[in-house]
Design a protein around this motif. Sequence first.
Motif, PDB file in Angstrom:
ATOM      1  N   THR A 366       2.870 -49.252 -81.086  1.00 42.27           N
ATOM      2  CA  THR A 366       2.507 -48.617 -81.624  1.00 42.27           C
ATOM      3  C   THR A 366       0.957 -48.539 -81.944  1.00 42.27           C
ATOM      4  OG1 THR A 366       2.936 -49.050 -83.390  1.00 42.27           O
ATOM      5  CG2 THR A 366       4.624 -47.777 -82.902  1.00 42.27           C
ATOM      6  N   PHE A 367       0.448 -49.681 -81.608  1.00 44.52           N
ATOM      7  CA  PHE A 367      -1.212 -50.201 -81.806  1.00 44.52           C
ATOM      8  C   PHE A 367      -1.701 -48.326 -81.019  1.00 44.52           C
ATOM      9  CE2 PHE A 367      -5.397 -51.179 -80.919  1.00 44.52           C
ATOM     10  CZ  PHE A 367      -5.740 -52.000 -81.979  1.00 44.52           C
ATOM     11  N   SER A 368      -2.453 -47.979 -82.202  1.00 45.09           N
ATOM     12  CA  SER A 368      -3.016 -46.574 -81.990  1.00 45.09           C
ATOM     13  C   SER A 368      -4.604 -46.716 -82.264  1.00 45.09           C
ATOM     14  CB  SER A 368      -3.212 -45.365 -83.027  1.00 45.09           C
ATOM     15  OG  SER A 368      -3.249 -46.001 -84.419  1.00 45.09           O
ATOM     16  N   ASP A 369      -5.301 -45.273 -81.014  1.00 45.97           N
ATOM     17  CA  ASP A 369      -6.454 -45.398 -81.440  1.00 45.97           C
ATOM     18  C   ASP A 369      -7.557 -45.755 -83.113  1.00 45.97           C
ATOM     19  OD1 ASP A 369      -6.717 -44.848 -79.257  1.00 45.97           O
ATOM     20  OD2 ASP A 369      -6.184 -42.544 -79.664  1.00 45.97           O
ATOM     21  N   ALA A 370      -6.729 -45.078 -84.181  1.00 50.17           N
ATOM     22  CA  ALA A 370      -7.154 -45.353 -85.375  1.00 50.17           C
ATOM     23  C   ALA A 370      -7.677 -47.163 -85.660  1.00 50.17           C
ATOM     24  CB  ALA A 370      -6.302 -44.814 -86.438  1.00 50.17           C
ATOM     25  N   GLN A 371      -6.224 -47.606 -85.106  1.00 53.88           N
ATOM     26  CA  GLN A 371      -6.484 -49.444 -85.458  1.00 53.88           C
ATOM     27  C   GLN A 371      -7.421 -49.793 -84.657  1.00 53.88           C
ATOM     28  OE1 GLN A 371      -2.507 -49.647 -84.617  1.00 53.88           O
ATOM     29  NE2 GLN A 371      -1.866 -50.811 -87.243  1.00 53.88           N
ATOM     30  N   THR A 373     -10.556 -49.920 -84.244  1.00 58.77           N
ATOM     31  CA  THR A 373     -11.714 -49.988 -84.609  1.00 58.77           C
ATOM     32  C   THR A 373     -11.821 -51.470 -85.486  1.00 58.77           C
ATOM     33  OG1 THR A 373     -10.758 -49.270 -87.131  1.00 58.77           O
ATOM     34  CG2 THR A 373     -11.984 -47.327 -85.282  1.00 58.77           C
ATOM     35  N   VAL A 374     -10.992 -52.173 -85.153  1.00 54.41           N
ATOM     36  CA  VAL A 374     -10.598 -53.132 -85.461  1.00 54.41           C
ATOM     37  C   VAL A 374     -10.765 -54.657 -84.740  1.00 54.41           C
ATOM     38  CG1 VAL A 374      -8.745 -53.063 -87.849  1.00 54.41           C
ATOM     39  CG2 VAL A 374      -8.826 -54.160 -85.385  1.00 54.41           C
ATOM     40  N   LEU A 375     -11.077 -53.644 -83.027  1.00 56.97           N
ATOM     41  CA  LEU A 375     -11.179 -54.957 -82.162  1.00 56.97           C
ATOM     42  C   LEU A 375     -12.609 -55.322 -82.153  1.00 56.97           C
ATOM     43  CD1 LEU A 375      -9.391 -53.378 -79.158  1.00 56.97           C
ATOM     44  CD2 LEU A 375      -8.805 -55.177 -80.550  1.00 56.97           C
ATOM     45  N   PRO A 376     -13.902 -54.300 -82.476  1.00 55.38           N
ATOM     46  CA  PRO A 376     -15.017 -55.107 -82.894  1.00 55.38           C
ATOM     47  C   PRO A 376     -15.572 -56.059 -83.415  1.00 55.38           C
ATOM     48  CG  PRO A 376     -15.004 -52.075 -82.364  1.00 55.38           C
ATOM     49  CD  PRO A 376     -13.901 -52.912 -81.842  1.00 55.38           C
ATOM     50  N   LYS A 377     -15.383 -55.768 -84.775  1.00 51.71           N
ATOM     51  CA  LYS A 377     -14.916 -57.353 -85.087  1.00 51.71           C
ATOM     52  C   LYS A 377     -15.108 -58.822 -85.080  1.00 51.71           C
ATOM     53  CE  LYS A 377     -12.940 -54.286 -89.599  1.00 51.71           C
ATOM     54  NZ  LYS A 377     -12.255 -53.994 -90.443  1.00 51.71           N
ATOM     55  N   ILE A 378     -14.744 -59.003 -83.756  1.00 50.31           N
ATOM     56  CA  ILE A 378     -14.406 -59.754 -83.356  1.00 50.31           C
ATOM     57  C   ILE A 378     -15.046 -59.915 -81.396  1.00 50.31           C
ATOM     58  CG2 ILE A 378     -12.656 -61.550 -84.508  1.00 50.31           C
ATOM     59  CD1 ILE A 378     -10.309 -60.916 -82.713  1.00 50.31           C
ATOM     60  N   SER A 379     -16.290 -59.006 -81.344  1.00 46.77           N
ATOM     61  CA  SER A 379     -15.976 -58.478 -80.646  1.00 46.77           C
ATOM     62  C   SER A 379     -17.182 -59.870 -78.925  1.00 46.77           C
ATOM     63  CB  SER A 379     -17.343 -57.509 -80.221  1.00 46.77           C
ATOM     64  OG  SER A 379     -18.312 -57.941 -81.077  1.00 46.77           O
ATOM     65  N   GLN A 380     -17.499 -60.587 -79.619  1.00 41.19           N
ATOM     66  CA  GLN A 380     -17.978 -61.620 -78.735  1.00 41.19           C
ATOM     67  C   GLN A 380     -16.662 -62.406 -78.721  1.00 41.19           C
ATOM     68  OE1 GLN A 380     -21.098 -62.932 -82.004  1.00 41.19           O
ATOM     69  NE2 GLN A 380     -21.906 -63.620 -79.831  1.00 41.19           N
ATOM     70  N   GLN A 381     -15.842 -63.010 -79.277  1.00 42.95           N
ATOM     71  CA  GLN A 381     -14.495 -64.060 -78.785  1.00 42.95           C
ATOM     72  C   GLN A 381     -13.865 -63.312 -77.830  1.00 42.95           C
ATOM     73  OE1 GLN A 381     -15.968 -63.098 -82.186  1.00 42.95           O
ATOM     74  NE2 GLN A 381     -16.854 -65.377 -81.963  1.00 42.95           N
ATOM     75  N   ILE A 382     -13.935 -62.000 -77.729  1.00 42.87           N
ATOM     76  CA  ILE A 382     -12.221 -60.908 -77.282  1.00 42.87           C
ATOM     77  C   ILE A 382     -12.938 -61.229 -75.848  1.00 42.87           C
ATOM     78  CG2 ILE A 382     -10.585 -59.099 -76.662  1.00 42.87           C
ATOM     79  CD1 ILE A 382     -10.670 -58.633 -79.190  1.00 42.87           C
ATOM     80  N   VAL A 383     -11.965 -61.833 -75.340  1.00 39.84           N
ATOM     81  CA  VAL A 383     -12.360 -61.855 -73.261  1.00 39.84           C
ATOM     82  C   VAL A 383     -10.920 -61.368 -72.451  1.00 39.84           C
ATOM     83  CG1 VAL A 383     -13.946 -63.657 -72.936  1.00 39.84           C
ATOM     84  CG2 VAL A 383     -12.052 -64.608 -72.542  1.00 39.84           C
ATOM     85  N   TRP A 384      -9.860 -61.257 -73.175  1.00 40.40           N
ATOM     86  CA  TRP A 384      -8.731 -60.998 -72.542  1.00 40.40           C
ATOM     87  C   TRP A 384      -8.004 -59.656 -73.702  1.00 40.40           C
ATOM     88  CZ3 TRP A 384      -5.592 -65.734 -70.519  1.00 40.40           C
ATOM     89  CH2 TRP A 384      -6.909 -66.222 -69.020  1.00 40.40           C
ATOM     90  N   ALA A 395      -9.970 -42.608 -77.014  1.00 35.31           N
ATOM     91  CA  ALA A 395     -11.353 -42.698 -77.892  1.00 35.31           C
ATOM     92  C   ALA A 395     -10.918 -44.587 -78.314  1.00 35.31           C
ATOM     93  CB  ALA A 395     -10.489 -42.131 -79.363  1.00 35.31           C
ATOM     94  N   THR A 396      -9.924 -45.655 -77.752  1.00 33.64           N
ATOM     95  CA  THR A 396     -10.194 -46.615 -77.921  1.00 33.64           C
ATOM     96  C   THR A 396     -11.428 -47.055 -77.354  1.00 33.64           C
ATOM     97  OG1 THR A 396      -7.335 -47.182 -78.626  1.00 33.64           O
ATOM     98  CG2 THR A 396      -8.590 -48.764 -77.412  1.00 33.64           C
ATOM     99  N   LEU A 397     -11.374 -46.313 -76.227  1.00 35.64           N
ATOM    100  CA  LEU A 397     -12.074 -47.826 -75.252  1.00 35.64           C
ATOM    101  C   LEU A 397     -13.682 -47.199 -75.647  1.00 35.64           C
ATOM    102  CD1 LEU A 397     -10.596 -46.152 -71.327  1.00 35.64           C
ATOM    103  CD2 LEU A 397     -10.389 -48.085 -72.588  1.00 35.64           C
ATOM    104  N   ALA A 398     -13.743 -46.407 -76.558  1.00 42.48           N
ATOM    105  CA  ALA A 398     -15.014 -46.093 -77.072  1.00 42.48           C
ATOM    106  C   ALA A 398     -15.732 -47.698 -77.702  1.00 42.48           C
ATOM    107  CB  ALA A 398     -15.548 -44.956 -77.898  1.00 42.48           C
TER     108      ALA A 398
END
Length: 509
Positions: A366-371, A373-384, A395-398
């Motif tokens: 159920t993960f959605s566009d509204a949620q 927004t947390v991804l960039p908080k660890i933007s440097q570390q996410i590779v996959w 909207a999530t791709l933004a």
Amino acid sequence: MILLILLDARASQPSEWALFFGHFHPLVVHLPIGFLLVAALLEVGRRLGKLGVEESTITSILFWSAVSATIACVFGYLLSLGGGYEEETLNDHMWQGIGVAVFTWIAWAVKSDWLGNRIPAGSALYLPAFVVALVLLGLAGHLGGSLTHGSDYLTQYTPEPFRTLAGIPPRKTAIAFKPITDVNQAVVYEQIIDPILQSRCVQCHNADKSKGDLRYDTAEMLKKGGEDGPVFIAGKGLESAMVKRCLLPEEDDDHMPPKGKPQLTEGQVALITWWIDQGASFDKKVADLTVNEAVRPVLASLGGGGPIEKGGIAVAGPAPESPVLTMAVPAADQKLIDEVKKTGLLVLPVSKEKNQLEVSAVNARTFSDAQATVLPKISQQIVWLKLSDTKVSDATLAQVAKLKNLQKLHLEQTSVTDAGLKNLKGLAHLEYLNLYGTAITDAGLAELAGIKSLKTVYLWQTKVTETGLMTLKKALPTLEIVGGVTEKTFTELARATPPEGKGDEQKKK
């Protein structure tokens, strides 16, 4: 209506109505089981003087036992028309089920006030008929379990010494597959493909239960195919039934494995497709085949023992040549990781030494566009990043666009569109993109043409055309396109892409 369905079911191809009612057999069959057992307990209690039960109560229960047993027989017959069951076991189960219904009707008839007095020696028939019905009930139940789960379903875990005393053969041990210590020397079918089939397919396609008259338990049976013909076409993975069915939506009746059963992973599907594309050999090793981009990381994850060498291509791990996977980044703040986890996402280490992370929505459908927004908080570390089969859209791709170190992105079975792919242009390290089952068209492929780092893209069940694929391949000659391409297009793409090292020569000419 049931009579019409039965008559129609006698045709070579059963109707949808027949199969519809047939699938209610597992539900209905529990009614006579419950009724008969209750009647038996009441009868024993009455005869022992422990229960004050009226005979009319037991008679009524027997009546409904007989009615439900008869309906279960009809539905069971309709279910059997779908095929896929061992014939001898099916016949025995069928006649035992009919026997349950017949002897229950006899027991009810001789005990009822309406018929009992009209049947000669009726009281003498009651107890034997009741006992025979109960015995046949147990036998039919056992064979029903055998048809569904295998012949040793009820006895497979019988402990010693009861196993020996009952004459039950020793337990079947799990098939011992050769461990893969050197992927390069692994026999592809024996050590890679067969273990996948044994764990995901053999439960429904074996000697005791062969859905569609198809068996996966031995190489010989796999080669034979099923009632619809061969399940694989050597050299044509995406045209082979065993691959096409895995790629159908899970809700589709033809999807395999069926919904609710353990599903094949994306890597397992890629391995089977690759094996068939390479000729579906049953004796060749990995080193004898050409390793493509789609299976490189999957093969490398199966075992150690050195790189996979073929045609000058070496694979020692998941895309080891990727610059981003060799780059160390600062450790993420644990509070931020916990915040990401609160959305249901899994956060897993890709490399502890380099602090790189994989974020997966495998348990957060159920993960959605509204949620997001947390991804960039660890933007440097996410590779996959795996967002497959979630509620995300463009909207999530933004937000994904802010993950500058992203190397692998899963968007299959999501609502992303061509417009959303524009956000990915700035991802300088993106090498892998899965768009299977999305609404992407040729316009979206044009957006991908600007991502020079892209090495593999999955396009099964999208709206792309051959023209769009040709254009993308010309823009990115080394791109591995998986799915969405016909055999004709593959040939044209190969012709459109000059051999390595020949491009400059052709330009000079």
